[in-house]
Design an enzyme around this catalytic site. Sequence first.
Site, short mmCIF file in Angstrom:
data_model
loop_
_atom_site.label_atom_id
_atom_site.label_comp_id
_atom_site.label_asym_id
_atom_site.label_seq_id
_atom_site.Cartn_x
_atom_site.Cartn_y
_atom_site.Cartn_z
N LYS A 98 40.45 32.16 42.47
CA LYS A 98 41.22 33.32 42.00
C LYS A 98 42.52 33.48 42.81
O LYS A 98 42.66 32.86 43.87
CB LYS A 98 40.34 34.57 42.12
CG LYS A 98 39.07 34.49 41.27
CD LYS A 98 38.32 35.81 41.27
CE LYS A 98 37.05 35.69 40.41
NZ LYS A 98 36.40 37.00 40.22
N TYR A 128 36.82 36.24 30.15
CA TYR A 128 36.04 37.43 30.49
C TYR A 128 35.61 38.24 29.27
O TYR A 128 35.35 39.44 29.39
CB TYR A 128 36.84 38.29 31.48
CG TYR A 128 36.86 37.69 32.88
CD1 TYR A 128 35.67 37.38 33.54
CD2 TYR A 128 38.05 37.42 33.54
CE1 TYR A 128 35.67 36.82 34.81
CE2 TYR A 128 38.06 36.87 34.81
CZ TYR A 128 36.87 36.58 35.44
OH TYR A 128 36.87 36.04 36.71
N PHE A 176 35.84 47.88 34.63
CA PHE A 176 36.68 47.05 35.51
C PHE A 176 37.45 45.97 34.75
O PHE A 176 38.17 45.18 35.35
CB PHE A 176 35.84 46.42 36.63
CG PHE A 176 34.69 45.56 36.15
CD1 PHE A 176 34.90 44.25 35.74
CD2 PHE A 176 33.40 46.06 36.13
CE1 PHE A 176 33.85 43.45 35.29
CE2 PHE A 176 32.33 45.28 35.68
CZ PHE A 176 32.57 43.95 35.27
N ARG A 206 26.89 28.87 41.83
CA ARG A 206 26.65 30.31 41.91
C ARG A 206 26.04 30.67 43.26
O ARG A 206 26.40 31.65 43.89
CB ARG A 206 25.70 30.76 40.79
CG ARG A 206 26.22 30.49 39.39
CD ARG A 206 27.12 31.53 38.86
NE ARG A 206 26.48 32.82 38.68
CZ ARG A 206 27.10 33.88 38.17
NH1 ARG A 206 28.38 33.80 37.80
NH2 ARG A 206 26.46 35.02 38.03
N THR A 255 28.36 38.79 43.43
CA THR A 255 29.70 39.23 43.00
C THR A 255 30.35 40.12 44.06
O THR A 255 31.51 39.94 44.42
CB THR A 255 29.58 40.03 41.68
OG1 THR A 255 28.96 39.19 40.72
CG2 THR A 255 30.94 40.47 41.18
N ASN A 276 37.33 38.45 44.88
CA ASN A 276 36.14 37.83 45.48
C ASN A 276 36.21 36.30 45.46
O ASN A 276 35.21 35.60 45.28
CB ASN A 276 34.86 38.36 44.82
CG ASN A 276 34.78 38.04 43.34
OD1 ASN A 276 35.71 37.47 42.77
ND2 ASN A 276 33.66 38.38 42.72
N HIS A 291 35.32 32.30 40.78
CA HIS A 291 34.37 32.53 39.68
C HIS A 291 33.63 31.23 39.43
O HIS A 291 34.23 30.16 39.57
CB HIS A 291 35.16 32.94 38.42
CG HIS A 291 34.38 32.81 37.16
ND1 HIS A 291 33.55 33.82 36.71
CD2 HIS A 291 34.28 31.79 36.27
CE1 HIS A 291 32.98 33.41 35.57
NE2 HIS A 291 33.41 32.19 35.29
N GLU A 332 33.69 27.62 29.10
CA GLU A 332 34.75 27.91 30.08
C GLU A 332 35.54 26.65 30.46
O GLU A 332 36.75 26.71 30.66
CB GLU A 332 34.14 28.58 31.31
CG GLU A 332 33.61 29.97 30.98
CD GLU A 332 32.90 30.67 32.13
OE1 GLU A 332 32.84 30.12 33.25
OE2 GLU A 332 32.40 31.79 31.90
P1 CMP Z 1 33.43 36.83 38.33
O1 CMP Z 1 32.36 35.92 38.82
O2 CMP Z 1 34.79 36.30 38.11
O3 CMP Z 1 32.90 37.49 36.96
C1 CMP Z 1 33.33 38.75 36.51
C2 CMP Z 1 34.19 39.45 37.50
O4 CMP Z 1 34.34 40.82 37.33
C3 CMP Z 1 33.52 39.34 38.86
O5 CMP Z 1 33.56 38.04 39.35
C4 CMP Z 1 34.29 40.36 39.66
O6 CMP Z 1 35.49 39.86 40.20
C5 CMP Z 1 34.60 41.38 38.59
N1 CMP Z 1 33.73 42.55 38.77
C6 CMP Z 1 32.43 42.64 38.51
N2 CMP Z 1 31.97 43.88 38.80
C7 CMP Z 1 33.05 44.58 39.23
C8 CMP Z 1 33.24 45.91 39.66
N3 CMP Z 1 32.22 46.77 39.71
N4 CMP Z 1 34.48 46.28 40.04
C9 CMP Z 1 35.51 45.41 40.00
N5 CMP Z 1 35.39 44.13 39.59
C10 CMP Z 1 34.17 43.72 39.22
#
Ligand code: CMP
Length: 153
Positions: free
Chosen positions: A13, A53, A61, A89, A95, A116, A119, A130
């Site tokens: 990211k 997404y 979010f 994973r 997450t 974070n 992904h 994907e």
């Molecule tokens: P990712 O693995 O990219 O898949 C979905 C993304 O949504 C996740 O990582 C986070 O970056 C984001 N995400 C999931 N839950 C939240 C949340 N409660 N607040 C903000 N971002 C979120």
Amino acid sequence: MPLKVERTLVLLKPDCVMRGLIGKVISRIEERGFSIIGLKLLKMDRSTAEKLYEEHRNKPFYEPLLRFMMSGPVVAIVVEGPSAVSAMRQMLGSTNPLDAQAGSIRADYAISNRKNIAHASDSIESAEKEINIFFKESELTSYVRPSEAAYLT
Ligand code: CMP
């Protein structure tokens, strides 16, 4: 029983790229024994982010997540190897980095659950979908790293 060779999408990211952590994350993928069979740096447009997404469309979010993912460059990586989907994973951790297992990539490098680091696809079906968002089949090159092959199954 031999482990099944799978492909998965790992997307580094904008926080990972901007913080100069691309190399560290890629090293961890390689050191675990996986092959990188596709790799590109790009800036996501809205339609690409929406495809990735789709399942989160109605979540609170969603819009901030899309804005963040379009805010800077990302690195799309196709990772191949035994049980690659669950292994990636596991390597990323939960997450929310504050819930991620110690030693996982998110626990080591992140604090925010939006920023974070990376992904990774959550199933073989999502991985295929994907991977197709970012790569044509002709852009992927499958190979086995000779020195490690005997130790992976
Ligand atoms: P990712 O693995 O990219 O898949 C979905 C993304 O949504 C996740 O990582 C986070 O970056 C984001 N995400 C999931 N839950 C939240 C949340 N409660 N607040 C903000 N971002 C979120």
